[in-house]
Design a protein around this motif. Structure first.
Motif, PDB file in Angstrom:
ATOM      1  N   VAL A  30       0.855  -1.210   0.000  1.00 32.81           N
ATOM      2  CA  VAL A  30       0.000   0.000   0.000  1.00 32.81           C
ATOM      3  C   VAL A  30       0.882   1.249   0.000  1.00 32.81           C
ATOM      4  N   LEU A  31       1.961   1.220   0.816  1.00 36.21           N
ATOM      5  CA  LEU A  31       2.854   2.392   0.881  1.00 36.21           C
ATOM      6  C   LEU A  31       3.540   2.636  -0.465  1.00 36.21           C
ATOM      7  N   LEU A  32       3.990   1.553  -1.103  1.00 44.03           N
ATOM      8  CA  LEU A  32       4.667   1.711  -2.397  1.00 44.03           C
ATOM      9  C   LEU A  32       3.718   2.289  -3.454  1.00 44.03           C
ATOM     10  N   ILE A  33       2.503   1.769  -3.478  1.00 45.28           N
ATOM     11  CA  ILE A  33       1.510   2.281  -4.459  1.00 45.28           C
ATOM     12  C   ILE A  33       1.225   3.757  -4.164  1.00 45.28           C
ATOM     13  N   SER A  34       1.077   4.090  -2.863  1.00 39.33           N
ATOM     14  CA  SER A  34       0.804   5.493  -2.501  1.00 39.33           C
ATOM     15  C   SER A  34       1.937   6.392  -2.991  1.00 39.33           C
ATOM     16  N   LEU A  35       3.185   5.924  -2.830  1.00 39.78           N
ATOM     17  CA  LEU A  35       4.336   6.717  -3.269  1.00 39.78           C
ATOM     18  C   LEU A  35       4.289   6.968  -4.780  1.00 39.78           C
ATOM     19  N   LEU A  36       3.976   5.887  -5.527  1.00 44.71           N
ATOM     20  CA  LEU A  36       3.918   6.034  -6.990  1.00 44.71           C
ATOM     21  C   LEU A  36       2.805   6.995  -7.397  1.00 44.71           C
ATOM     22  N   VAL A  37       1.655   6.888  -6.727  1.00 37.93           N
ATOM     23  CA  VAL A  37       0.517   7.785  -7.034  1.00 37.93           C
ATOM     24  C   VAL A  37       0.917   9.224  -6.723  1.00 37.93           C
ATOM     25  N   TYR A  38       1.572   9.418  -5.572  1.00 37.94           N
ATOM     26  CA  TYR A  38       2.038  10.755  -5.170  1.00 37.94           C
ATOM     27  C   TYR A  38       2.962  11.353  -6.233  1.00 37.94           C
ATOM     28  N   ARG A  39       3.925  10.521  -6.731  1.00 38.17           N
ATOM     29  CA  ARG A  39       4.851  10.993  -7.779  1.00 38.17           C
ATOM     30  C   ARG A  39       4.079  11.409  -9.031  1.00 38.17           C
ATOM     31  N   LEU A  40       3.130  10.569  -9.406  1.00 36.37           N
ATOM     32  CA  LEU A  40       2.378  10.862 -10.633  1.00 36.37           C
ATOM     33  C   LEU A  40       1.556  12.147 -10.495  1.00 36.37           C
ATOM     34  N   LEU A  41       0.908  12.322  -9.312  1.00 34.63           N
ATOM     35  CA  LEU A  41       0.037  13.483  -9.106  1.00 34.63           C
ATOM     36  C   LEU A  41       0.818  14.791  -9.165  1.00 34.63           C
ATOM     37  N   SER A  58       9.347   2.648  -9.577  1.00 35.22           N
ATOM     38  CA  SER A  58       8.479   1.699 -10.311  1.00 35.22           C
ATOM     39  C   SER A  58       9.214   0.374 -10.480  1.00 35.22           C
ATOM     40  N   CYS A  59      10.501   0.465 -10.837  1.00 33.79           N
ATOM     41  CA  CYS A  59      11.287  -0.782 -10.998  1.00 33.79           C
ATOM     42  C   CYS A  59      11.338  -1.551  -9.682  1.00 33.79           C
ATOM     43  N   PHE A  60      11.617  -0.810  -8.615  1.00 34.27           N
ATOM     44  CA  PHE A  60      11.699  -1.457  -7.303  1.00 34.27           C
ATOM     45  C   PHE A  60      10.363  -2.140  -6.957  1.00 34.27           C
ATOM     46  N   THR A  61       9.248  -1.410  -7.194  1.00 28.22           N
ATOM     47  CA  THR A  61       7.925  -1.972  -6.862  1.00 28.22           C
ATOM     48  C   THR A  61       7.673  -3.236  -7.674  1.00 28.22           C
TER      49      THR A  61
END
Ligand SMILES: O=c1ccn([C@@H]2O[C@H](COP(=O)(O)OP(=O)(O)O[C@H]3O[C@H](CO)[C@@H](O)[C@H](O)[C@H]3O)[C@@H](O)[C@H]2O)c(=O)[nH]1
Ligand SMILES: [Mn+2]
Length: 511
Positions: A30-41, A58-61
């Motif tokens: 959940v934290l990783l997805i939140s981070l990616l969403v934050y970057r995109l936003l 993204s690669c790490f996830t």
């Protein structure tokens, strides 16, 4: 906590799921997805560094998701060899292969310990045969095996009588202390065995140092005279034959040095394994094959029975294409600085992969089905099998010759193996010597499917990866023998980058 998820049988599949680990993994996800969403936003309001960070995260996830899904459902197999006698009438034969390539880098005393530990396993000796492939074509290796078979005739009964667990003598005698057993009879026998082993080690070491007088021109060693290591005909010698298939005797022991010629590729270990498969197919044709490198030994005398629980206890053969024992090593350094023990691979990923399709084929310590090595699918997938592989039980003679090569004896034995029949007319092994030399010849494989669809695959310096992938494509699942995790032990690196040095060290410890 572990809980059984299948009814008791020859083995139990035990789930090792840990709800706490899963909760952690879900949280991290959940934290990783939140981070990616934050970057995109907030992408548009930031510069190049933000893009770089997004790519890295993204690669790490992605790799993290792959790893976690691999170990999401960890399992372990518990095997019950004591139930074998209730489940099956007779234990099946097993052919055991040992490969060695160089008497300098892999001292014969090491190979001999591997062989002795195999000859001493707790399994009816009449059902076992040990084939040693010597790519070094060394008379010293052959001599060592002859001497080792004499020693094994004393050692094996001693181990079985006193229920010794360390059946590789160099491990058993490496402690200065005499094992705790007060009986006078044991003490006397222990001292005798120790003297016998020291004598064997001295003989082998002297032979290796060339300090004994070889007479290669006559007798048993004549085959080794005037030959070069990479240019010689096939040499096959039956060191010991268990003529009556007697359970209390030693298993067969056969020495093989395949033909080598300078202009013929020998395909390293894969080539040696294919020769072992063909020669053993002619001689004993056991439906199961175990391979050990010459730097490993059997640490659990019940290993073959444990493996049989997994191979014979599955509902159908597709579920256990092969049984791979994890590789562990003895006398490693504290904290394992060289990573020999593959701790993460075995404990975390290994159990997880066990819950999906099962382990990869890792070379040494693997029990194979002969017919799967011959390129066939397990029988019970019927017509579908014919679309997966050209090898099946209903081949015409012409097809057999094209696939397996020009040896009538081998074709006959391969047909038996593919149809799951036992060897009908066992013959005296020395009588098969000429046929065996033919299939151990370096030109035998030309125009056949060996190394392609049949046997160990060529095209890579390591035989296990390509062969394992091919088998994975044909069979549904595989088993990892974790229940007896240190059943097989090998020599590991204890310093520097040269992995051969510790091998020498261990080999010479007793000599
Ligand atoms: O031409 C050759 C080369 C090697 N070998 C034997 O193959 C085995 C493995 O070779 P080694 O150089 O010791 O490779 P390792 O990296 O130590 O072995 C691991 O990796 C190999 C290749 O992936 C697997 O085959 C082994 O089982 C696995 O333990 C040894 O018994 C050798 O004697 C031969 O018989 N003929
Ligand atoms: Mn090795």
């Amino acid at each position: 906590m572990a809980k059984a998820i299948s009814p008791p049988n020859l083995y139990d599949k035990v789930s090792l799921q840990n709800p706490l680990h899963r909760a952690f993994d879900v949280t991290i996800f959940v934290l990783l997805i939140s981070l990616l969403v934050y970057r995109l936003l907030h992408f548009s309001s930031n510069g190049f560094a933000w893009l770089l960070a997004l790519l890295c995260e993204s690669c790490f996830t992605f790799t993290w998701v792959l790893t976690v899904s691999t170990k999401w459902n960890p399992v372990e197999y518990r095997t019950y060899p004591e139930r074998l006698s209730q489940k099956i009438q007779e234990l099946p034969p097993v052919d055991m292969f040992v490969t060695t390539a160089d008497p300098e880098l892999e001292p014969p005393i090491l190979t001999v310990n591997t062989v002795i530990s195999l000859l001493a396993v707790d399994y009816p000796a009449g059902k076992l045969a040990c084939y040693v492939s010597d790519d070094g074509c060394s008379p010293v290796t052959y001599y060592s095996l002859v001497e080792a078979s004499k020693f094994a005739r004393l050692w094996v009964p001693f181990c079985k009588k006193h229920d010794i667990q360390d059946r590789a003598p160099f491990r058993y005698f490496c402690s200065e202390e005499v094992p705790l057993n007060n009986s006078l009879e044991f003490q006397q026998e222990y001292n005798k065995m120790k003297d016998e082993y020291e004598e064997l080690a001295t003989k082998i070491n002297d032979a290796n140092k060339k300090s004994i007088d070889w007479n290669l021109s006559s007798g048993d060693f004549a085959a080794f005279s005037n030959i070069e290591r990479k240019n010689h005909p096939a040499i096959i010698k039956v060191v010991w034959e268990n003529k009556g298939g007697i359970s209390d005797e030693l298993p067969h022991l056969i020495y093989i040095s395949r033909e080598k010629r300078p202009k013929h590729p020998h395909h390293y270990k894969a080539g040696a394994m294919n020769v072992l498969t063909r020669v053993s197919g002619l001689m004993t044709n056991a439906p199961f094959i175990l391979n050990l490198d010459c730097d490993m030994f059997v640490n659990n005398p019940n290993i073959v029975r444990h493996a049989m629980c997994l191979l014979l206890g599955s509902r159908n053969e597709r579920e256990s294409g092969f049984v791979q024992c994890p590789q562990y090593f003895y006398d490693g350094l504290k904290h394992d600085p060289f990573g020999n023990q593959f701790e993460v691979l075995h404990k975390y990923l290994g159990n997880g992969i066990g819950g999906i399709q099962g382990p990869f084929y890792g070379g040494t310590g693997c029990f194979h089905r002969r017919k799967v090595i011959y390129g066939a699918c397990p029988h019970d997938i019927g017509i579908q099998a014919k679309s997966l592989t050209p090898v099946h039980g209903d081949l015409t003679e012409k097809e057999q010759l094209k696939i397996f090569g020009n040896s009538k004896e081998l074709i006959r034995s391969a047909a038996h193996a593919l149809q799951g029949k036992a060897n009908t007319s066992p013959r005296l092994l020395p009588n098969l010597n000429e046929a065996a030399k033919q299939v151990a010849g370096c030109g035998y494989e030309y125009g056949t499917s060996w190394g392609k669809e049949v046997g160990w695959q060529y095209g890579s310096a390591t035989e296990d990866i390509l062969t394992g992938l091919l088998i994975h494509a044909r069979v549904l699942a595989f088993r990892s023998l974790h229940a007896t995790s240190s059943s097989l032990l090998g020599v590991c690196s204890t310093g520097g980058t040269n992995r051969d040095d510790p091998t020498k060290e261990v080999g010479n410890r007793f000599a």
